[in-house]
Scaffold this motif. Structure first.
Motif, short mmCIF file in Angstrom:
data_model
loop_
_atom_site.label_atom_id
_atom_site.label_comp_id
_atom_site.label_asym_id
_atom_site.label_seq_id
_atom_site.Cartn_x
_atom_site.Cartn_y
_atom_site.Cartn_z
N VAL A 62 0.87 -1.17 0.00
CA VAL A 62 0.00 0.00 0.00
C VAL A 62 0.91 1.23 0.00
N LYS A 63 0.91 1.94 -1.12
CA LYS A 63 1.82 3.09 -1.28
C LYS A 63 1.31 3.96 -2.41
N SER A 64 1.41 5.28 -2.26
CA SER A 64 1.08 6.17 -3.36
C SER A 64 2.30 6.37 -4.24
N ALA A 70 8.46 6.72 -3.36
CA ALA A 70 7.67 5.57 -3.83
C ALA A 70 8.54 4.55 -4.58
N GLY A 71 9.34 5.02 -5.52
CA GLY A 71 10.13 4.10 -6.32
C GLY A 71 11.08 3.27 -5.47
N ALA A 92 -0.51 2.90 -12.56
CA ALA A 92 -1.32 3.74 -11.66
C ALA A 92 -1.65 5.06 -12.33
N GLY A 93 -2.88 5.50 -12.18
CA GLY A 93 -3.27 6.78 -12.76
C GLY A 93 -4.63 7.20 -12.27
N LEU A 116 2.19 11.59 -14.67
CA LEU A 116 3.43 11.76 -15.45
C LEU A 116 4.69 11.80 -14.58
N ALA A 117 4.80 12.81 -13.69
CA ALA A 117 6.07 12.95 -12.95
C ALA A 117 6.34 11.71 -12.09
N ALA A 118 5.29 11.13 -11.49
CA ALA A 118 5.50 9.94 -10.66
C ALA A 118 6.04 8.77 -11.49
#
Ligand code: NAD
Length: 255
Positions: A62-64, A70-71, A92-93, A116-118
């Motif tokens: 469970v992570k945004s 995140a990476g 994810a989007g 995009l940036a994520a």
């Protein structure tokens, strides 16, 4: 001839990260890799991902993807669970953006950051762990990253960015033996499109405008994603593949 799908050994020994995998297209992709023998880390911001992973006999996180770490957290979770990472699927989007003149700063920031940036940040953290040669990355773009469709401006711009990121990164990583591709789905029946499917004009334009005359399913996207990660696609990189029932190629003449 009867199709023999999926192949339970195609991804045996491989470890896959799929973001946004609690439901919808990401769940379909995770299910396909699991059915083909891979170990899968399902990542999502909603806790339902724990149930989805349990159903598939796989591992949840469970992570945004918008968290700055995140990476790194995703890579560590996959390495702790599987000891390797072979494939990253950036799925994810968020959906539901608006026309530019109805888009405030918060909306623009949210769509460009999440969609995009994520994707760039997560990929940058995972790439060092991918095998050379052999690593694979698949990004989920959209038909609206390729053709204009008024009313989803920040979303479409982010998805066009994902398509261009795919081409950029393909060139950067090809010499290291890592292949980078994208899939651009058409209208797929998922929780994201429930609202759209109740909008008569949208449905007429997209569903009736699709030459195959139906909406897609998560399985329709999972198959091409798996193909792009398979040995059959060993000479394919930098491609943004529409998987849209022919929408971009030949929008239906009835509309
Ligand atoms: N459904 C379609 O018609 C369609 C068409 C083109 C592209 N896409 C793209 O496919 C991808 C999946 O869409 P879907 O239709 O399955 O949507 P969905 O809303 O059903 O599923 C998306 C998943 O991503 C997760 N997510 C959202 N923000 C996140 C975050 N910050 N961190 C981690 N997880 C997050 C959600 O919780 C959800 O589980 C998206 O990138 C979407 O833009 C969908």
């Amino acid at each position: 001839m009867e199709a023999v799908l999926p192949d339970p050994t195609r991804f045996a020994g491989k470890a896959v990260i799929v973001s946004g995998a609690a439901r919808g297209i990401g769940e379909g992709i995770a299910e396909r890799f699991a059915a083909e023998g891979a170990k899968v880390l399902l990542v999502d911001v909603i806790p339902e991902v724990v149930e989805t992973a349990a159903r598939l006999g796989q591992v949840a996180l469970v992570k945004s993807v918008t968290d700055r770490d995140a990476g790194e957290v995703m890579a560590k979770a996959a390495l702790d669970a599987f000891g390797r990472i072979d494939i990253l699927v950036n799925n994810a989007g968020i959906g539901g953006s608006k026309r530019l003149m109805e888009s405030d700063d918060a909306l623009i920031d949210r769509f460009l950051d999440t969609n995009l940036a994520a994707v760039l940040r997560v990929t940058r953290a995972v790439v060092p762990h991918l095998p050379r040669p052999g690593g694979r990355i698949v990004n989920i773009s959209s038909i609206f990253g390729i053709t204009g469709y008024p009313g989803t401006t920040a979303y479409a711009v982010a998805k066009a960015g994902v398509a261009q990121f795919t081409r950029q990164l393909a060139g950067e990583l090809a010499p290291e033996g890592i292949l980078v591709n994208a899939v651009a789905p058409g209208l797929i029946a998922t929780p994201m499109t429930t609202g759209h499917r109740q909008n008569a004009l949208y449905t007429r334009l997209i569903v009736e405008g699709t030459p195959v005359e139906r909406m897609g399913t998560p399985a329709d996207i999972a198959g091409p994603v798996a193909f792009l990660c398979s040995e059959d696609a060993a000479f394919v990189t930098g491609v943004v593949m529409p998987v849209d029932g022919g929408f971009l190629a030949a929008r239906h003449g009835k509309i």
